[in-house]
Motif scaffolding. Structure first.
Motif, mmCIF file in Angstrom:
data_model
loop_
_atom_site.group_PDB
_atom_site.id
_atom_site.type_symbol
_atom_site.label_atom_id
_atom_site.label_comp_id
_atom_site.label_asym_id
_atom_site.label_seq_id
_atom_site.Cartn_x
_atom_site.Cartn_y
_atom_site.Cartn_z
ATOM 1 N N LYS A 216 15.517 12.011 2.512
ATOM 2 C CA LYS A 216 16.095 10.582 2.260
ATOM 3 C C LYS A 216 14.883 10.101 1.321
ATOM 4 O O LYS A 216 13.870 10.427 1.326
ATOM 5 C CB LYS A 216 16.564 9.960 3.318
ATOM 6 N N THR A 217 15.335 8.996 0.638
ATOM 7 C CA THR A 217 14.443 8.208 -0.232
ATOM 8 C C THR A 217 14.787 6.890 0.245
ATOM 9 O O THR A 217 15.807 6.238 0.402
ATOM 10 C CB THR A 217 14.899 8.468 -1.469
ATOM 11 N N TYR A 218 13.431 6.195 0.546
ATOM 12 C CA TYR A 218 13.205 4.833 0.894
ATOM 13 C C TYR A 218 12.476 4.056 -0.253
ATOM 14 O O TYR A 218 11.410 4.640 -0.278
ATOM 15 C CB TYR A 218 12.628 4.754 2.251
ATOM 16 N N HIS A 219 12.718 2.927 -0.610
ATOM 17 C CA HIS A 219 12.172 2.377 -1.596
ATOM 18 C C HIS A 219 11.436 3.125 -2.719
ATOM 19 O O HIS A 219 10.421 2.922 -3.355
ATOM 20 C CB HIS A 219 10.840 1.507 -1.122
ATOM 21 N N GLY A 220 12.399 4.164 -3.311
ATOM 22 C CA GLY A 220 11.776 4.971 -4.267
ATOM 23 C C GLY A 220 10.996 5.954 -3.875
ATOM 24 O O GLY A 220 10.561 6.773 -4.692
ATOM 25 N N VAL A 221 10.783 6.319 -2.402
ATOM 26 C CA VAL A 221 9.868 7.286 -2.055
ATOM 27 C C VAL A 221 10.617 8.115 -1.384
ATOM 28 O O VAL A 221 11.235 7.942 -0.380
ATOM 29 C CB VAL A 221 8.822 6.536 -1.189
ATOM 30 N N LYS A 222 10.224 9.696 -1.506
ATOM 31 C CA LYS A 222 11.168 10.632 -0.714
ATOM 32 C C LYS A 222 10.382 11.011 0.465
ATOM 33 O O LYS A 222 9.209 11.019 0.569
ATOM 34 C CB LYS A 222 11.155 11.883 -1.460
ATOM 35 N N VAL A 223 11.118 11.309 1.542
ATOM 36 C CA VAL A 223 10.481 11.502 2.863
ATOM 37 C C VAL A 223 10.604 13.243 3.149
ATOM 38 O O VAL A 223 11.666 13.805 3.043
ATOM 39 C CB VAL A 223 11.413 10.975 4.133
ATOM 40 N N PHE A 224 9.329 13.723 3.259
ATOM 41 C CA PHE A 224 9.359 15.035 3.616
ATOM 42 C C PHE A 224 8.600 15.013 4.939
ATOM 43 O O PHE A 224 8.383 14.224 5.908
ATOM 44 C CB PHE A 224 8.021 15.600 2.871
ATOM 45 N N GLY A 225 8.907 16.252 5.438
ATOM 46 C CA GLY A 225 8.293 16.677 6.990
ATOM 47 C C GLY A 225 8.493 17.855 7.193
ATOM 48 O O GLY A 225 8.860 19.082 6.443
ATOM 49 N N PRO A 226 8.194 18.395 8.574
ATOM 50 C CA PRO A 226 7.813 17.629 9.439
ATOM 51 C C PRO A 226 5.973 17.521 9.359
ATOM 52 O O PRO A 226 5.464 17.797 8.507
ATOM 53 C CB PRO A 226 8.014 18.473 10.771
ATOM 54 N N LEU A 227 5.395 16.856 10.311
ATOM 55 C CA LEU A 227 4.034 16.606 10.028
ATOM 56 C C LEU A 227 3.296 17.653 9.858
ATOM 57 O O LEU A 227 2.047 17.739 9.505
ATOM 58 C CB LEU A 227 3.739 15.667 11.404
ATOM 59 N N ASP A 228 3.599 18.979 10.903
ATOM 60 C CA ASP A 228 2.703 20.068 10.557
ATOM 61 C C ASP A 228 2.696 20.608 9.275
ATOM 62 O O ASP A 228 1.974 21.614 8.855
ATOM 63 C CB ASP A 228 3.146 21.121 11.545
ATOM 64 N N ARG A 229 3.410 20.207 8.428
ATOM 65 C CA ARG A 229 3.342 20.543 6.848
ATOM 66 C C ARG A 229 2.768 19.435 6.075
ATOM 67 O O ARG A 229 2.417 19.583 4.904
ATOM 68 C CB ARG A 229 4.699 20.561 6.185
ATOM 69 N N LEU A 230 1.965 18.644 6.669
ATOM 70 C CA LEU A 230 1.123 17.555 6.135
ATOM 71 C C LEU A 230 -0.107 18.029 5.132
ATOM 72 O O LEU A 230 0.079 17.655 3.870
ATOM 73 C CB LEU A 230 0.517 16.578 7.032
ATOM 74 N N LYS A 231 -0.697 19.139 5.445
ATOM 75 C CA LYS A 231 -1.579 19.474 4.645
ATOM 76 C C LYS A 231 -1.044 20.092 3.256
ATOM 77 O O LYS A 231 -1.530 19.834 2.232
ATOM 78 C CB LYS A 231 -2.540 20.816 5.168
ATOM 79 N N GLU A 232 0.085 20.826 3.445
ATOM 80 C CA GLU A 232 0.648 21.452 2.361
ATOM 81 C C GLU A 232 1.275 20.316 1.492
ATOM 82 O O GLU A 232 1.340 20.399 -0.026
ATOM 83 C CB GLU A 232 1.895 22.301 2.775
ATOM 84 N N ILE A 233 1.738 19.348 2.196
ATOM 85 C CA ILE A 233 2.437 18.053 1.312
ATOM 86 C C ILE A 233 1.012 17.426 0.544
ATOM 87 O O ILE A 233 1.369 17.208 -0.711
ATOM 88 C CB ILE A 233 3.133 17.026 1.955
ATOM 89 N N THR A 234 0.224 17.071 1.080
ATOM 90 C CA THR A 234 -0.871 16.454 0.406
ATOM 91 C C THR A 234 -1.543 17.463 -0.786
ATOM 92 O O THR A 234 -1.629 16.930 -1.914
ATOM 93 C CB THR A 234 -2.349 16.140 1.487
#
Length: 181
Positions: free
Chosen positions: A147-165
């Motif tokens: 989903k998108t909130y205030h124009g920012v997309k939500v990713f997850g879960p937290l164990d993918r944080l390194k990949e997302i950053t």
């Protein structure tokens, strides 16, 4: 042709005495104005305090060095009053330019999607002079991912944080959860 010397007196005396500039730099450094990012009005408040402190230190230096006959009180007060407007306005304009040309911009990832984090994202987007661009939000709840909130997309879960950053080339993360203790 005849040339005239342009004399910037009474303010030139401030440029001729380099220690005056050093006072400003030291007070600004002490207030962390060179390393921290503040919203505009909070930074303005700190700048007003810093310029006042700097001016007071300069007055003390003038009296301790017994050079008060060189400096007009009117000039000192005028320089202080001008700096009260000049520093906030010039810093705002410079940061605005730097953000516009991607020099000042830092990509930020926000962890958590709830009222607290959404409020933080909204304020960060409103205060562009802070230099942050929220590029992603990360959450554990599957219904929020995508989903998108205030124009920012939500990713997850937290164990993918390194990949997302790494995918956003972001080194800045904000943890915004309402019940952290």
């Amino acid at each position: 042709p005849e040339y005239r010397e342009i004399n910037l007196l009474p303010f030139s005396i401030f440029f001729e005495n380099g220690y005056f500039s050093l006072v400003w730099v030291l007070v600004f450094a002490y207030e962390k104005l060179y390393i921290k990012r503040y919203p505009f009005w909070e930074e303005t408040k700190i700048l007003l305090k810093s310029t006042t402190l700097s001016s007071l230190f300069i007055i003390i230096i003038i009296f301790l060095t017994r050079s008060e006959e060189q400096f007009s009180r009117t000039v000192i007060i005028s320089a202080w009053l001008i700096s009260l407007f000049l520093f906030p306005a010039s810093r705002f304009f410079i940061k605005w330019l730097m953000f516009k040309f991607n020099i000042w911009k830092k990509k930020l990832i926000v962890i958590g999607v709830h009222e607290t984090s959404l409020h933080a994202v909204k304020n960060i987007k409103k205060n562009k002079t802070m230099g942050y661009e929220v590029v992603a939000m990360v959450d554990e709840i599957p219904e929020k991912i995508g989903k998108t909130y205030h124009g920012v997309k939500v990713f997850g879960p937290l164990d993918r944080l390194k990949e997302i950053t790494e995918s956003f080339k972001s080194r800045d993360i904000m943890v915004a959860t309402p019940n952290m203790s």
